[in-house]
Write an enzyme that holds these catalytic residues in place. Structure first.
Site, PDB file in Angstrom:
ATOM      1  N   SER A   1     -24.594 -10.733 -24.762  1.00  0.00           N
ATOM      2  CA  SER A   1     -24.525  -9.231 -25.751  1.00  0.00           C
ATOM      3  C   SER A   1     -23.672 -10.620 -26.742  1.00  0.00           C
ATOM      4  O   SER A   1     -23.616  -9.572 -27.863  1.00  0.00           O
ATOM      5  CB  SER A   1     -23.201  -8.851 -24.860  1.00  0.00           C
ATOM      6  OG  SER A   1     -22.094  -9.644 -24.153  1.00  0.00           O
ATOM      7  N   GLY A   2     -23.558 -11.535 -26.811  1.00  0.00           N
ATOM      8  CA  GLY A   2     -22.525 -12.481 -27.375  1.00  0.00           C
ATOM      9  C   GLY A   2     -21.114 -12.982 -27.361  1.00  0.00           C
ATOM     10  O   GLY A   2     -20.378 -13.056 -27.537  1.00  0.00           O
ATOM     11  N   GLY A   3     -20.930 -12.046 -26.212  1.00  0.00           N
ATOM     12  CA  GLY A   3     -19.553 -12.350 -25.415  1.00  0.00           C
ATOM     13  C   GLY A   3     -19.212 -13.156 -24.476  1.00  0.00           C
ATOM     14  O   GLY A   3     -20.936 -13.832 -23.822  1.00  0.00           O
ATOM     15  N   VAL A   4     -18.161 -13.623 -23.207  1.00  0.00           N
ATOM     16  CA  VAL A   4     -17.976 -14.531 -23.552  1.00  0.00           C
ATOM     17  C   VAL A   4     -18.732 -14.823 -21.401  1.00  0.00           C
ATOM     18  O   VAL A   4     -19.363 -15.811 -21.457  1.00  0.00           O
ATOM     19  CB  VAL A   4     -16.658 -15.005 -22.525  1.00  0.00           C
ATOM     20  CG1 VAL A   4     -15.521 -14.140 -22.698  1.00  0.00           C
ATOM     21  CG2 VAL A   4     -16.731 -16.289 -22.370  1.00  0.00           C
ATOM     22  N   ASP A   5     -18.410 -13.640 -21.352  1.00  0.00           N
ATOM     23  CA  ASP A   5     -19.360 -13.045 -20.051  1.00  0.00           C
ATOM     24  C   ASP A   5     -20.574 -13.474 -19.710  1.00  0.00           C
ATOM     25  O   ASP A   5     -21.061 -14.449 -18.624  1.00  0.00           O
ATOM     26  CB  ASP A   5     -18.825 -11.854 -19.264  1.00  0.00           C
ATOM     27  CG  ASP A   5     -17.681 -11.283 -19.332  1.00  0.00           C
ATOM     28  OD1 ASP A   5     -16.893 -12.689 -19.513  1.00  0.00           O
ATOM     29  OD2 ASP A   5     -17.035 -10.192 -19.126  1.00  0.00           O
ATOM     30  N   SER A   6     -21.357 -12.610 -20.637  1.00  0.00           N
ATOM     31  CA  SER A   6     -23.067 -13.057 -20.514  1.00  0.00           C
ATOM     32  C   SER A   6     -23.524 -15.134 -20.699  1.00  0.00           C
ATOM     33  O   SER A   6     -24.330 -14.708 -20.198  1.00  0.00           O
ATOM     34  CB  SER A   6     -23.756 -11.973 -20.914  1.00  0.00           C
ATOM     35  OG  SER A   6     -23.173 -11.759 -22.833  1.00  0.00           O
ATOM     36  N   ALA A   7     -22.459 -15.176 -21.857  1.00  0.00           N
ATOM     37  CA  ALA A   7     -22.692 -16.110 -22.266  1.00  0.00           C
ATOM     38  C   ALA A   7     -22.923 -17.852 -21.148  1.00  0.00           C
ATOM     39  O   ALA A   7     -23.614 -18.501 -21.170  1.00  0.00           O
ATOM     40  CB  ALA A   7     -21.730 -16.780 -23.199  1.00  0.00           C
TER      41      ALA A   7
ATOM     42  N   LYS B   1     -11.094 -13.471 -15.415  1.00  0.00           N
ATOM     43  CA  LYS B   1     -11.509 -13.893 -16.847  1.00  0.00           C
ATOM     44  C   LYS B   1     -11.182 -15.039 -17.052  1.00  0.00           C
ATOM     45  O   LYS B   1     -11.796 -16.175 -17.403  1.00  0.00           O
ATOM     46  CB  LYS B   1     -11.170 -12.986 -17.672  1.00  0.00           C
ATOM     47  CG  LYS B   1     -11.847 -12.878 -19.735  1.00  0.00           C
ATOM     48  CD  LYS B   1     -12.391 -12.021 -19.528  1.00  0.00           C
ATOM     49  CE  LYS B   1     -13.404 -11.625 -20.660  1.00  0.00           C
ATOM     50  NZ  LYS B   1     -14.706 -10.820 -20.922  1.00  0.00           N
TER      51      LYS B   1
ATOM     52  N   HIS C   1       8.044  -7.837  -3.639  1.00  0.00           N
ATOM     53  CA  HIS C   1       6.452  -8.644  -4.083  1.00  0.00           C
ATOM     54  C   HIS C   1       6.596 -10.020  -4.802  1.00  0.00           C
ATOM     55  O   HIS C   1       6.277 -10.023  -6.029  1.00  0.00           O
ATOM     56  CB  HIS C   1       5.838  -7.659  -5.278  1.00  0.00           C
ATOM     57  CG  HIS C   1       5.552  -5.924  -4.267  1.00  0.00           C
ATOM     58  ND1 HIS C   1       4.361  -5.408  -4.276  1.00  0.00           N
ATOM     59  CD2 HIS C   1       6.034  -5.384  -3.699  1.00  0.00           C
ATOM     60  CE1 HIS C   1       4.464  -5.015  -3.214  1.00  0.00           C
ATOM     61  NE2 HIS C   1       4.852  -3.955  -3.348  1.00  0.00           N
TER      62      HIS C   1
ATOM     63  N   GLU D   1       3.902 -11.215  -5.878  1.00  0.00           N
ATOM     64  CA  GLU D   1       2.673 -11.187  -6.934  1.00  0.00           C
ATOM     65  C   GLU D   1       2.754 -11.200  -8.638  1.00  0.00           C
ATOM     66  O   GLU D   1       2.163 -11.407  -9.059  1.00  0.00           O
ATOM     67  CB  GLU D   1       1.300 -10.450  -6.503  1.00  0.00           C
ATOM     68  CG  GLU D   1       1.772  -8.659  -6.576  1.00  0.00           C
ATOM     69  CD  GLU D   1       2.335  -8.686  -5.349  1.00  0.00           C
ATOM     70  OE1 GLU D   1       3.289  -9.243  -4.284  1.00  0.00           O
ATOM     71  OE2 GLU D   1       2.305  -8.111  -4.559  1.00  0.00           O
TER      72      GLU D   1
ATOM     73  N   GLY E   1       0.940  -1.022  -0.241  1.00  0.00           N
ATOM     74  CA  GLY E   1      -0.381   0.262   0.303  1.00  0.00           C
ATOM     75  C   GLY E   1       0.747   1.317  -0.062  1.00  0.00           C
ATOM     76  O   GLY E   1       1.727   1.220   0.542  1.00  0.00           O
TER      77      GLY E   1
ATOM     78  N   CYS F   1       5.338  -6.246   1.937  1.00  0.00           N
ATOM     79  CA  CYS F   1       5.554  -4.625   1.726  1.00  0.00           C
ATOM     80  C   CYS F   1       4.610  -4.094   2.739  1.00  0.00           C
ATOM     81  O   CYS F   1       5.504  -4.101   3.830  1.00  0.00           O
ATOM     82  CB  CYS F   1       5.104  -4.168   0.249  1.00  0.00           C
ATOM     83  SG  CYS F   1       6.229  -2.406  -0.187  1.00  0.00           S
ATOM     84  N   TYR F   2       3.936  -3.366   2.164  1.00  0.00           N
ATOM     85  CA  TYR F   2       2.856  -2.823   3.415  1.00  0.00           C
ATOM     86  C   TYR F   2       2.672  -4.013   4.445  1.00  0.00           C
ATOM     87  O   TYR F   2       2.585  -3.043   5.961  1.00  0.00           O
ATOM     88  CB  TYR F   2       2.265  -1.717   2.799  1.00  0.00           C
ATOM     89  CG  TYR F   2       1.417  -0.885   4.025  1.00  0.00           C
ATOM     90  CD1 TYR F   2       2.448   0.740   4.088  1.00  0.00           C
ATOM     91  CD2 TYR F   2       0.434  -1.014   4.473  1.00  0.00           C
ATOM     92  CE1 TYR F   2       1.505   1.317   5.808  1.00  0.00           C
ATOM     93  CE2 TYR F   2      -0.303  -0.900   5.672  1.00  0.00           C
ATOM     94  CZ  TYR F   2       0.161   0.752   6.136  1.00  0.00           C
ATOM     95  OH  TYR F   2      -0.528   1.327   6.881  1.00  0.00           O
TER      96      TYR F   2
END
Ligand code: XMP
Length: 558
Positions: free
Chosen positions: A268-274, A414, A214, A216, A100, A127-128
Site C-alpha cells: 500500500s506504500g505504508g509501513v505495515d505492508s512494507a 506498531k 493500574h 499499565e 475488567g 484490579c479485577y
C-alpha cells in the site's frame, strides 16, 4: 464468599509451597464447579520467554501487553475463557490477570482458569485480576464504601517485596475500582496501602501478587518499573524479545511454511505492508511477488516514490497497476463516506485478483495485519457493536482465491513493526511514514471525488507535509493532513472577489488512534501553512485549523 472463607481458614495456608497451593486450588475449583484434582500441574517453562495476559475485558488490557513488550518480553492476550491448552501453548513464565468491568461476586462472573494457579507459575492480578485471585482462593471481595477513581498515593509497607525493588516507598498510582478486598485469602498479606485501600497490594509471600491499582497506565508514573520487576525479579525473564530475534525466528518459520511455494503481497506504500513484504522477501526472495495498485487516491509523488524504493533499493518483484480510471469511475456521484469505502474496497479486490491471476499458480498471500487488529477482531460482539467506521476494508483476502495467509506481524505493535523495519534495512522515510487510510484521499474530500478536487487536495496536503517536515514535527505527530470541504466562501485576492474552497488542516497526536488530541502547532507554522495553501493551490481562498479531539470527533473527517 463466606463459604470460601471458612474453607481457607480451616486450611491454615501460610506460604506458597506446593501443598499450600494445592489447598488454594481445592477452593478455587470448588468455586468454579470443577472437580478438584490433587495433582498440582507440572507445566514446563518455554525456551522463549513469554508471559500470558488473561483478559477480563478491561479497556486497558492492551496497554498491559504494550508495557510487557516494552520490557522486551514477549506476551499474548487471551480472553479469560480461552482453553487452558491454548494459553499454555506459548509456554508462559508467568501470568498477568487484567482488570475488567464485572464484579467477582456476581453470578457467572468471569474467573481465572484454575489451571493457572495449578501451574505454580507467578501470577500478577491487576484490579479485577486481583479480586479474582482473592475470590477464588478464599478471600472476600465486596462493594467498597467509597469508589476510588483517579490518582492516589501508595505507601509500600513491605520494603523487601520484589515488586517494589528500586522504587520509592511512596508512589503515585492510578485507581479505578468500586469493589475492594475485605478479607484476604488465608496466608496472604498486604504489602502496600492507600488512604482508601488497606489492601492495595497483596501477596502470598511466594509467586502470587495482586495490585488494586493500574500499573499499565501512564497515570501510574512508575508502573512500568513494577511490571518490569514482576517480569524480571519474579518470573525470571531476561528481556530477550528483540527485533533481531524476532526477524531470525520469523525468517526460519516463513521458509519452512512456504517451502517451494509462491507468495503474493499487496503493497500500500505504508509501513505495515512494507515490513511484512520485506520480511517475507528476506526469507524466500523471488518466490515473493508484490502487487502495488495505484487507486488514484494517493498523495502527490507517492506511487512513484514507493515504487522506486521497492524496485530499486530493495530489489523486490513488484507489479505496478495504475487503476486510477477504474476507481474514479466507480466513485462518480458517490457522496456517502461508507459507500466510498465499499466502492474502493470492492474495486481493490477485483483489480488485485485479476493481476494475481496473471501470475499463474500462487499459494500464499502475505498481509501486514498487526496485533491491535487481532485483538480487536477477538473482541466480543457486544463490544464491537458500536463500530463508527468500517476501517480495514482495503486489502482483505478475496476468499474465493483460497490462498493461505501469512501474517508475520500479527503479534506486533506498531512501534515494534517500525523497529523491525529499521533492522531489516527499510528506509527511514518509509518506516516512519504516518498512517494513511486505505481509501486514501477519497475520505478527505467531503462530497464527490473528482480529478479536479483530488488535485486541489494534493496541493494543500503537499504544503502541510512540507511545512511539518521542515519544522521537524513529522514524527511527533500521529497524522497531519488537509481536508477539502464542500464549503465555498468569499475572499479577496488582489482587487478581485474570489469564491473559493475552504480547506481544513488537521494535525493530531495519538498513541494508537483510539483517542487523539489536536496538536498545538505553533501559530507561525499555521500562518505559513495557510499562506502557502491560498497562494499555491488554485481554487482555495480560506484555511481553517481543526481544534477538536477524538472523541468526540474522529481523526478523519469521513
Ligand atoms: P478515525 O477517523 O476513525 O481513524 O479516528 C482512526 C485511524 O484509522 C484510519 N482510518 C482508516 N484506515 N481504512 C483504513 O485503512 C479506513 O477506511 C480508515 N478510516 C480511518 C485513520 O487514518 C486513523 O489513522
Amino acid at each position: 464468599m463466606e463459604e470460601g472463607n471458612e474453607k481457607a481458614a480451616s486450611h491454615r495456608i501460610v506460604a506458597s509451597d506446593d501443598i499450600e497451593v494445592s489447598t488454594y486450588l481445592e477452593i478455587a475449583k470448588e468455586k468454579q464447579g470443577v472437580q478438584a484434582s490433587p495433582k498440582p500441574g507440572d507445566i514446563p517453562h518455554g525456551v522463549r520467554e513469554a508471559v500470558a495476559i488473561i483478559d477480563f475485558g478491561s479497556q486497558y488490557s492492551h496497554l498491559i501487553a504494550r508495557r510487557v513488550r516494552e520490557c522486551n518480553v514477549y506476551c499474548e492476550l487471551f480472553p479469560y475463557d480461552s482453553p487452558l491448552s491454548k494459553i499454555m501453548s506459548i509456554k508462559p513464565r508467568g501470568f498477568i490477570l487484567s482488570g475488567g468491568p464485572a464484579s467477582v461476586y456476581e453470578k457467572n462472573a468471569p474467573l481465572t482458569p484454575v489451571g493457572i494457579y495449578e501451574s505454580h507459575l507467578p501470577v500478577l492480578g491487576i484490579c479485577y485480576g486481583m479480586q479474582s485471585i482473592t475470590h477464588q482462593l478464599g478471600g472476600t471481595v465486596a462493594p467498597g464504601s467509597k469508589h476510588e477513581y483517579g490518582q492516589a498515593v501508595l505507601h509500600v509497607s513491605d520494603e523487601n517485596s520484589p515488586l517494589f525493588k528500586d522504587l520509592d516507598s511512596s508512589l503515585t498510582v492510578w485507581m479505578s475500582h468500586g469493589d475492594e478486598i475485605m478479607d484476604m485469602p488465608a496466608g496472604f498479606r498486604s504489602s502496600a496501602y492507600t488512604e482508601n485501600s488497606p489492601n492495595a497490594v497483596i501477596t502470598d509471600g511466594g509467586k502470587l501478587f495482586g495490585l488494586q491499582f493500574h500499573p499499565e497506565v501512564a497515570h501510574t508514573p512508575q508502573g512500568k518499573q513494577i511490571i518490569r520487576n514482576f517480569l524480571f525479579n519474579i518470573c525470571g525473564c531476561r528481556g530477550t524479545w528483540t527485533p533481531g530475534n524476532f526477524i531470525h525466528e520469523s525468517i526460519a518459520s516463513i521458509k519452512e511454511q512456504v517451502g517451494d511455494g509462491r507468495v503474493i503481497c499487496a503493497l500500500s506504500g505504508g509501513v505495515d505492508s512494507a515490513v511484512a513484504a520485506k520480511l517475507v522477501h528476506a526469507a524466500i526472495g523471488d518466490h515473493l511477488t508484490c502487487i502495488f495498485v495505484n487507486n488514484g487516491l494517493l498523495r502527490r509523488e507517492e506511487p512513484e516514490r514507493a515504487l522506486e524504493t521497492f524496485r530499486k533499493n530493495l530489489r523486490m518483484n513488484v507489479v505496478y497497476v495504475d487503476a486510477t480510471d477504474l476507481f474514479l469511475d466507480q466513485l462518480k456521484g458517490v457522496i456517502d463516506p461508507e459507500k466510498k469505502r465499499i466502492s474502493i474496497g470492492g474495486e481493490f479486490i477485483k483489480v488485485f485478483e485479476s493481476e494475481a491471476k496473471k501470475l499463474g499458480k500462487i499459494d500464499f498471500l502475505t498481509q501486514g495485519t498487526l496485533y491491535p487488529d487481532v485483538i480487536e477482531s477477538a473482541t466480543p460482539e457486544s463490544k464491537a457493536a458500536a463500530k463508527i467506521k468500517t476501517h480495514h476494508n482495503v486489502g482483505g483476502l478475496p476468499s474465493k482465491m483460497a490462498l493461505t495467509l501469512i501474517e508475520p506481524l500479527r503479534y506486533l505493535f506498531k512501534d515494534e513493526v517500525r523497529e523491525v523495519g529499521l533492522e531489516l534495512g527499510l528506509p527511514e522515510d518509509m518506516v516512519w511514514r504516518q498512517p494513511f487510510p486505505g481509501p486514501g484521499l477519497a475520505i478527505r474530500i467531503i462530497g464527490e471525488v473528482t480529478r479536479e478536487r483530488l488535485e486541489i487536495l494534493r496541493g494543500a496536503d503537499w504544503v502541510v507535509m512540507d511545512e511539518i517536515k521542515k519544522a521537524k514535527l513529522y514524527r511527533q505527530m500521529w497524522q497531519t493532513f488537509a481536508i477539502l470541504t464542500d464549503v465555498h466562501s468569499v475572499g479577496v485576492m488582489g482587487d478581485y472577489r474570489t469564491y473559493g474552497y475552504l480547506v481544513a488542516v488537521r494535525a493530531v497526536t495519538s498513541q494508537d488512534a483510539m483517542t487523539a488530541d489536536w496538536a498545538r502547532l505553533p501559530y507561525n507554522l499555521l500562518a505559513t501553512v495557510s499562506n502557502r495553501i491560498v497562494n499555491e493551490v488554485p481554487g482555495v481562498n480560506r484555511v481553517v485549523y481543526d481544534i477538536t479531539s477524538k472523541p468526540p470527533s474522529t481523526i478523519e473527517w469521513e
